[in-house]
Write an enzyme that holds these catalytic residues in place. Structure first.
Site, short mmCIF file in Angstrom:
data_model
loop_
_atom_site.label_atom_id
_atom_site.label_comp_id
_atom_site.label_asym_id
_atom_site.label_seq_id
_atom_site.Cartn_x
_atom_site.Cartn_y
_atom_site.Cartn_z
N ASP A 130 -28.80 -46.14 -1.16
CA ASP A 130 -28.22 -46.65 -2.40
C ASP A 130 -27.23 -45.64 -2.97
O ASP A 130 -27.62 -44.54 -3.37
CB ASP A 130 -29.38 -46.89 -3.40
CG ASP A 130 -28.91 -47.52 -4.70
OD1 ASP A 130 -27.73 -47.86 -4.83
OD2 ASP A 130 -29.78 -47.68 -5.58
N SER A 177 -25.82 -54.77 -5.44
CA SER A 177 -26.31 -54.26 -6.72
C SER A 177 -25.55 -54.93 -7.86
O SER A 177 -24.33 -54.85 -7.95
CB SER A 177 -26.09 -52.74 -6.79
OG SER A 177 -26.28 -52.32 -8.12
N MET A 230 -31.93 -48.68 -16.02
CA MET A 230 -31.66 -47.33 -16.52
C MET A 230 -32.04 -47.23 -18.00
O MET A 230 -31.78 -48.17 -18.76
CB MET A 230 -30.18 -47.02 -16.36
CG MET A 230 -29.69 -47.19 -14.94
SD MET A 230 -27.95 -46.85 -14.86
CE MET A 230 -27.67 -47.09 -13.09
N ASP A 286 -30.65 -52.52 -10.95
CA ASP A 286 -30.80 -51.13 -11.41
C ASP A 286 -31.20 -51.09 -12.87
O ASP A 286 -30.49 -51.60 -13.73
CB ASP A 286 -29.46 -50.39 -11.25
CG ASP A 286 -29.14 -50.12 -9.80
OD1 ASP A 286 -29.99 -49.53 -9.11
OD2 ASP A 286 -28.05 -50.52 -9.35
C1 DX5 Z 1 -26.76 -45.94 -9.02
C2 DX5 Z 1 -27.42 -47.24 -8.64
C3 DX5 Z 1 -26.78 -48.01 -7.54
C4 DX5 Z 1 -25.36 -48.44 -7.81
C5 DX5 Z 1 -24.65 -48.47 -6.50
O1 DX5 Z 1 -27.57 -45.23 -9.89
O2 DX5 Z 1 -28.77 -47.03 -8.26
O3 DX5 Z 1 -27.55 -49.14 -7.15
O4 DX5 Z 1 -25.25 -49.69 -8.43
O5 DX5 Z 1 -23.31 -48.73 -6.75
P1 DX5 Z 1 -22.17 -48.32 -5.73
O6 DX5 Z 1 -22.41 -49.11 -4.48
O7 DX5 Z 1 -20.92 -48.70 -6.45
O8 DX5 Z 1 -22.28 -46.85 -5.48
ZN ZN Z 2 -30.05 -48.73 -7.30
#
Ligand code: DX5
Ligand code: ZN
Length: 230
Positions: free
Chosen positions: A179, A11, A39, A37
């Site tokens: 995830d 990610s 947001m 990702d």
């Molecule tokens: C959280 C995201 C993830 C995040 C995972 O909302 O959807 O993809 O980047 O990061 P880690 O592996 O650090 O939990």
């Molecule tokens: Zn994600």
């Protein structure tokens, strides 16, 4: 016995925003998908990348499988922007405008892309049973969406097992992606529970040599699969 495959999807949220290309290059050939990702500061309490970033990523990495995870409201505005921005697969949340879920998945597929559905930790797998035939992927969130670096929620694997069983019973074809909070300690049991695609942010990019770390991790998991007959 057929060996089960699994895919690594680092990610980019876990990478250094000022050194993204260098961080991607540091993965070498040891990743399968790039997880992006998105947001909107509304569906989740954070902001991340926009469609221009996705487009630039496609330009720089023409052969990459770009796995876009939309954590947004107002799908009717945001989804078309990402459909045109180089994604290989777009995942939308089941909690985002559920009445539009069927139409949104169809819009993604009609554009020639793969379509995924994501479930937040409190959302039961049964909620999406009626649209699973449209899904190429189901993403199980194993943390509250919004931020990297959170702690893995163990009960997420019960949901993964449930999705494995729905898939077998109904002869669906979706991949199961997990995830949030995945690291070297919980990745093997996640794959044993049935996850096909593993998203990892902080666990990958905190390493000095992320590519080597992924290569060793992959070899270790394959060895464990062999030893446990998986
Ligand atoms: C959280 C995201 C993830 C995040 C995972 O909302 O959807 O993809 O980047 O990061 P880690 O592996 O650090 O939990
Ligand atoms: Zn994600």
């Amino acid at each position: 016995m057929i060996e089960r495959n699994f895919l690594f999807a680092p990610s980019l949220l876990g990478a250094d925003p000022l050194n993204l290309a260098a961080n991607i290059d540091s993965l070498g050939a040891n990743y399968d998908w790039l997880h992006l990702d998105i947001m909107d500061g509304h569906f989740v309490r954070n902001l991340s990348f926009g469609p221009e970033f996705s487009r630039a990523l496609r330009k720089r990495y023409p052969n990459a499988f770009i796995d876009v995870h939309l954590m947004v409201d107002r799908l009717e505005v945001i989804l078309p922007l990402f459909i045109e921005a180089g994604a290989s697969l777009i995942t939308i949340h089941a909690e985002t405008e559920p009445h539009l879920l069927h139409a949104s998945l169809s819009m993604i597929k009609n554009a020639g892309l793969k379509a995924g559905i994501s479930l937040c930790p409190p959302t039961p797998a049964a909620n999406i049973k009626s649209v699973l035939d449209l899904a190429d992927l189901v993403l199980v969130m194993s943390v509250t969406p919004g931020f990297g670096g959170q702690k893995f929620i163990d009960s997420s694997l019960d949901k993964v097992r449930e999705l494995v069983s729905f898939r077998a019973v109904n002869k669906h074809n979706y991949l199961i992606e997990i995830d949030g909070g995945i690291n070297e300690k919980n990745i093997t049991c996640s794959i044993f529970a049935g996850c096909d695609v593993i998203v990892m942010g902080s666990a990958v990019f905190r390493n000095e040599n992320p590519g080597l770390w992924l290569a060793e991790l992959r070899a270790g998991i394959k060895e464990a699969m062999k030893n446990f007959g998986r």
